[in-house]
Motif scaffolding. Structure first.
Motif, PDB file in Angstrom:
ATOM      1  N   TYR A   2      44.806  34.575  34.557  1.00 56.46           N
ATOM      2  CA  TYR A   2      44.387  33.451  35.389  1.00 56.46           C
ATOM      3  C   TYR A   2      43.285  33.864  36.356  1.00 56.46           C
ATOM      4  N   LYS A   3      42.414  32.903  36.671  1.00 55.36           N
ATOM      5  CA  LYS A   3      41.394  33.138  37.693  1.00 55.36           C
ATOM      6  C   LYS A   3      42.099  33.274  39.052  1.00 55.36           C
ATOM      7  N   LYS A   4      41.589  34.172  39.884  1.00 56.39           N
ATOM      8  CA  LYS A   4      42.181  34.324  41.221  1.00 56.39           C
ATOM      9  C   LYS A   4      41.595  33.249  42.138  1.00 56.39           C
ATOM     10  N   LEU A   5      42.433  32.310  42.515  1.00 56.19           N
ATOM     11  CA  LEU A   5      41.953  31.139  43.252  1.00 56.19           C
ATOM     12  C   LEU A   5      41.824  31.388  44.753  1.00 56.19           C
ATOM     13  N   LEU A  28      52.651  33.595  44.091  1.00 53.12           N
ATOM     14  CA  LEU A  28      51.468  33.827  43.261  1.00 53.12           C
ATOM     15  C   LEU A  28      51.000  35.284  43.313  1.00 53.12           C
ATOM     16  N   TYR A  30      49.507  36.585  45.888  1.00 53.18           N
ATOM     17  CA  TYR A  30      48.198  36.484  46.536  1.00 53.18           C
ATOM     18  C   TYR A  30      48.299  37.066  47.945  1.00 53.18           C
ATOM     19  N   ASP A 141      39.162  26.431  45.711  1.00 55.08           N
ATOM     20  CA  ASP A 141      39.639  25.860  44.438  1.00 55.08           C
ATOM     21  C   ASP A 141      40.688  24.779  44.654  1.00 55.08           C
ATOM     22  N   GLU A 220      49.328  25.403  39.749  1.00 61.47           N
ATOM     23  CA  GLU A 220      49.468  25.799  38.341  1.00 61.47           C
ATOM     24  C   GLU A 220      48.521  24.996  37.445  1.00 61.47           C
ATOM     25  N   LYS A 222      45.666  23.843  38.357  1.00 61.75           N
ATOM     26  CA  LYS A 222      44.324  24.356  38.624  1.00 61.75           C
ATOM     27  C   LYS A 222      44.124  25.692  37.900  1.00 61.75           C
ATOM     28  N   GLN A 223      45.158  26.523  37.911  1.00 62.58           N
ATOM     29  CA  GLN A 223      45.046  27.830  37.222  1.00 62.58           C
ATOM     30  C   GLN A 223      44.812  27.629  35.732  1.00 62.58           C
ATOM     31  N   VAL A 227      41.317  28.878  33.453  1.00 61.88           N
ATOM     32  CA  VAL A 227      41.458  30.069  32.571  1.00 61.88           C
ATOM     33  C   VAL A 227      40.154  30.329  31.808  1.00 61.88           C
TER      34      VAL A 227
END
Ligand code: DC
Length: 227
Positions: A2-5, A28, A30, A141, A220, A222-223, A227
């Protein structure tokens, strides 16, 4: 992968931002950046060094000499200022009131803005504050705006302070919340404001678990999209 938001959580004091951003960051994996704690730290140091809250030059110098970082200790987030843990010292009612004044100084906001952008630019962060979605990361994001009535927020803060053994009065705590709301929304620089594209969550009638669940659904989605 996943992209790190970059996730922004804004809202007035006592709306549950701290608890929820920590819970979301934990879930997450994070980094959680409590920007209010950063402003509180500046206020605490100004108080200790007897710097007037209107003295822009002295505040600018104070910020330039300040090192602020967050660490996790036994699952708890701590804020370290000039190598000293000030996590508890920044939570007194006196520091809360002084912070609302200090946070309206342009030199302080500029310094904290730079620091917050540096800390968050790589993504994989939850930043909580008042101006994250509008000023610090307008292209975040995901943006949440948490709200709740002043009575409910005052009651939550009252319970928190009491649990910590700090002697407080409920009506006074509600009045403090209202006075901070006023200072936060009325200031010209980066006031407390909801971004147009923020998702508003009113937590007055909801539990932390309910709100976290709502937030996770959004994150989720958005993740998956990113991708
Ligand atoms: O979220 P908090 O109660 O710890 O915030 C403390 C003070 O800092 C509050 O008066 C608002 C101010 N603040 C701000 O101006 N901008 C932010 N991004 C975060 C907090």
């Amino acid at each position: 992968m996943y992209k790190k938001l970059i996730i922004a959580i804004d809202g007035p004091s006592g709306a549950g931002k701290s608890t929820l951003s920590k819970a979301l960051a934990d879930k997450l994996e994070y980094l959680n950046i409590d920007t209010g704690a950063m402003y509180r730290s500046v206020a605490l140091m100004a108080q200790r060094q007897k710097i007037d809250s209107h003295d822009e030059q002295a505040l600018k110098k104070l910020c330039a000499d300040l090192s602020i970082r967050f660490v996790r200790e036994k699952g708890q987030e701590r804020i370290i200022v000039n190598e000293v843990d000030v996590s508890d010292a920044i939570r007194t009612p006196e520091v809360s009131l002084l912070t609302a004044k200090i946070a309206s100084c342009s030199s302080v906001r500029e310094a904290m803005l730079d620091l917050q952008r540096q800390m968050g630019q790589e993504g994989g962060v939850v930043l909580e504050g008042r101006d994250i979605g509008t000023v610090v990361f307008p292209s975040a994001d995901v943006k949440f705006f948490l709200s709740a009535t002043a009575e409910q927020r005052g009651l939550r803060r009252y319970k928190e302070l009491k649990e910590k053994g700090i002697k407080v009065d409920l009506q006074q705590t509600i009045a403090d919340v209202e006075s901070r709301d006023k200072a936060d929304t009325a200031r010209t620089l980066a006031p407390l404001m909801q971004a147009d594209d923020a998702i508003v969550v009113d937590s007055t009638q909801l539990t932390i678990v309910d709100v976290l669940q709502k937030m996770l659904v959004v994150v989720e989605a958005k993740q998956a999209e990113a991708v």
